[in-house]
Design a protein around this motif. Sequence first.
Motif, PDB file in Angstrom:
ATOM      1  N   ALA A 130       0.795  -1.249   0.098  1.00  0.00           N
ATOM      2  CA  ALA A 130       0.069   0.166  -0.019  1.00  0.00           C
ATOM      3  C   ALA A 130       0.964   1.333  -0.081  1.00  0.00           C
ATOM      4  O   ALA A 130       0.418   2.239  -0.681  1.00  0.00           O
ATOM      5  N   GLN A 131       2.032   1.198   0.716  1.00  0.00           N
ATOM      6  CA  GLN A 131       2.817   2.487   0.785  1.00  0.00           C
ATOM      7  C   GLN A 131       3.356   2.766  -0.403  1.00  0.00           C
ATOM      8  O   GLN A 131       3.345   3.884  -0.984  1.00  0.00           O
ATOM      9  N   SER A 132       4.101   1.741  -1.048  1.00  0.00           N
ATOM     10  CA  SER A 132       4.408   1.949  -2.434  1.00  0.00           C
ATOM     11  C   SER A 132       3.436   2.420  -3.475  1.00  0.00           C
ATOM     12  O   SER A 132       3.731   3.155  -4.266  1.00  0.00           O
ATOM     13  N   ASN A 133       2.453   1.764  -3.456  1.00  0.00           N
ATOM     14  CA  ASN A 133       1.103   2.390  -4.435  1.00  0.00           C
ATOM     15  C   ASN A 133       0.853   3.628  -4.296  1.00  0.00           C
ATOM     16  O   ASN A 133       0.616   4.292  -5.098  1.00  0.00           O
ATOM     17  N   ARG A 134       0.691   3.991  -3.061  1.00  0.00           N
ATOM     18  CA  ARG A 134       0.355   5.523  -2.681  1.00  0.00           C
ATOM     19  C   ARG A 134       1.520   6.363  -3.269  1.00  0.00           C
ATOM     20  O   ARG A 134       1.135   7.442  -3.971  1.00  0.00           O
ATOM     21  N   LEU A 135       2.771   6.146  -2.924  1.00  0.00           N
ATOM     22  CA  LEU A 135       3.877   6.968  -3.317  1.00  0.00           C
ATOM     23  C   LEU A 135       4.053   7.069  -5.034  1.00  0.00           C
ATOM     24  O   LEU A 135       4.135   8.092  -5.476  1.00  0.00           O
ATOM     25  N   PHE A 136       3.931   5.736  -5.610  1.00  0.00           N
ATOM     26  CA  PHE A 136       3.826   5.889  -6.978  1.00  0.00           C
ATOM     27  C   PHE A 136       2.644   6.692  -7.697  1.00  0.00           C
ATOM     28  O   PHE A 136       3.225   7.354  -8.725  1.00  0.00           O
ATOM     29  N   ALA A 137       1.530   6.604  -6.995  1.00  0.00           N
ATOM     30  CA  ALA A 137       0.495   7.244  -7.695  1.00  0.00           C
ATOM     31  C   ALA A 137       0.491   8.865  -7.420  1.00  0.00           C
ATOM     32  O   ALA A 137       0.393   9.561  -8.276  1.00  0.00           O
ATOM     33  N   GLU A 138       1.051   9.191  -6.295  1.00  0.00           N
ATOM     34  CA  GLU A 138       1.382  10.715  -6.010  1.00  0.00           C
ATOM     35  C   GLU A 138       2.727  11.071  -6.786  1.00  0.00           C
ATOM     36  O   GLU A 138       2.435  12.339  -7.542  1.00  0.00           O
ATOM     37  N   ALA A 139       3.713  10.451  -7.258  1.00  0.00           N
ATOM     38  CA  ALA A 139       4.650  10.565  -8.160  1.00  0.00           C
ATOM     39  C   ALA A 139       4.144  10.839  -9.564  1.00  0.00           C
ATOM     40  O   ALA A 139       4.667  11.757 -10.372  1.00  0.00           O
ATOM     41  N   GLU A 140       3.301   9.801  -9.893  1.00  0.00           N
ATOM     42  CA  GLU A 140       2.851   9.969 -11.302  1.00  0.00           C
ATOM     43  C   GLU A 140       2.073  11.262 -11.431  1.00  0.00           C
ATOM     44  O   GLU A 140       1.946  11.825 -12.680  1.00  0.00           O
ATOM     45  N   LYS A 141       0.857  11.505 -10.418  1.00  0.00           N
ATOM     46  CA  LYS A 141       0.452  12.646 -10.628  1.00  0.00           C
ATOM     47  C   LYS A 141       1.212  14.133 -10.634  1.00  0.00           C
ATOM     48  O   LYS A 141       0.974  14.808 -11.630  1.00  0.00           O
ATOM     49  N   LEU A 142       2.304  14.129  -9.839  1.00  0.00           N
ATOM     50  CA  LEU A 142       3.043  15.374  -9.809  1.00  0.00           C
ATOM     51  C   LEU A 142       3.944  15.405 -10.991  1.00  0.00           C
ATOM     52  O   LEU A 142       4.091  16.437 -11.741  1.00  0.00           O
ATOM     53  N   ALA A 143       4.508  14.220 -11.476  1.00  0.00           N
ATOM     54  CA  ALA A 143       5.464  14.402 -12.969  1.00  0.00           C
ATOM     55  C   ALA A 143       4.226  14.804 -14.270  1.00  0.00           C
ATOM     56  O   ALA A 143       4.878  15.500 -14.943  1.00  0.00           O
ATOM     57  N   SER A 144       3.087  14.502 -14.132  1.00  0.00           N
ATOM     58  CA  SER A 144       2.162  14.605 -15.253  1.00  0.00           C
ATOM     59  C   SER A 144       1.950  16.260 -15.177  1.00  0.00           C
ATOM     60  O   SER A 144       1.702  16.674 -16.281  1.00  0.00           O
TER      61      SER A 144
END
Length: 333
Positions: free
Chosen positions: A86-100
Amino acid sequence: MRIQPIILVLLLIFNAPIAQGKPVKSRLNLDSTITQLSLISDISLYKQVFKESYKLAPVDQKEDLKVIDKILLAVKYAAHSDSINAQSNRLFAEAEKLASLQKDEALNIWVNSHIGFYYYSYSALIKAFPYYLKSARALQIIPYIDLIKANDVLKMNAYYYGNINDPKKAILFLETALQHTETDSPDHASFHFNLGQYYLAINDIPKAEAQQIRCQKSALRNNNIIYYAKALGELAKIEVTRKNYYLAEQLLIEDIALSEKAEDLRNTMYAQIQLGKVYILKKEYQKAKTYFDKAYTYASRKSYLYSYEKTIVENLLLLAKETNNSQAELAYY
């Protein structure tokens, strides 16, 4: 690992002059920062170091670093749990949003490649696919020099496409990466090894064999015992295509011995499966069962190794049929 030496290294990185003709946003400095931060396995220490390194960073890199932080932290949580979590999933999703939001194609390639590789590493190939699709399309447009951690990006994409039966695309990525790889790099042997696998997948035996021999030479030069062992396993596959089963057997026995010495349990398991298959071809069924049983002991402990577990059970079922062991045959269904 003490925090002060790391901060000193990062300070030197951020204040290094930017070479003429290099990519915008000083990609080389970002690459060096990612490399240094990736070396820190302890999550608490990593957070301290990142906080200090962020303060030192030039203004035009701070938004990139926010994304990089989330990706690296997600990778570390995955490594600690050895699973999708869950922690990795959340961080990856946040990174994807910021990068976009940044409209930086190179950063998005790096992010998508890492998220895809996370899912690929734990055998979630369908979840990985959309991320690799985005990165592969963008890689057709963005020059190598503009990529963030270019060789890592190409490697992650190559491994995925090689795994989903697109070896030609994997070869293209790795050949490009190899052109930019020093012979003393830890990646040098691994690139040759994987190129050998992909050439074997398209039945180009001479190129496959040549790449594995190069892998062995590179591994010996850089004292990389595990890639020397892996190359033995791939050379064994080539000997199987030639029906040289005795030589394949000897190569795999050495592969297993070296893998056990290096304490690489996954490669040991893989080589045991391959040796079991060779013993089936030699009709030495008891030896085959012994190695499949050993491999099963490890594969059954990891949910993401289900495909290997399935392969093992299928071969044990085949053995039961060959030896008319109906009781064992029923047990494997």
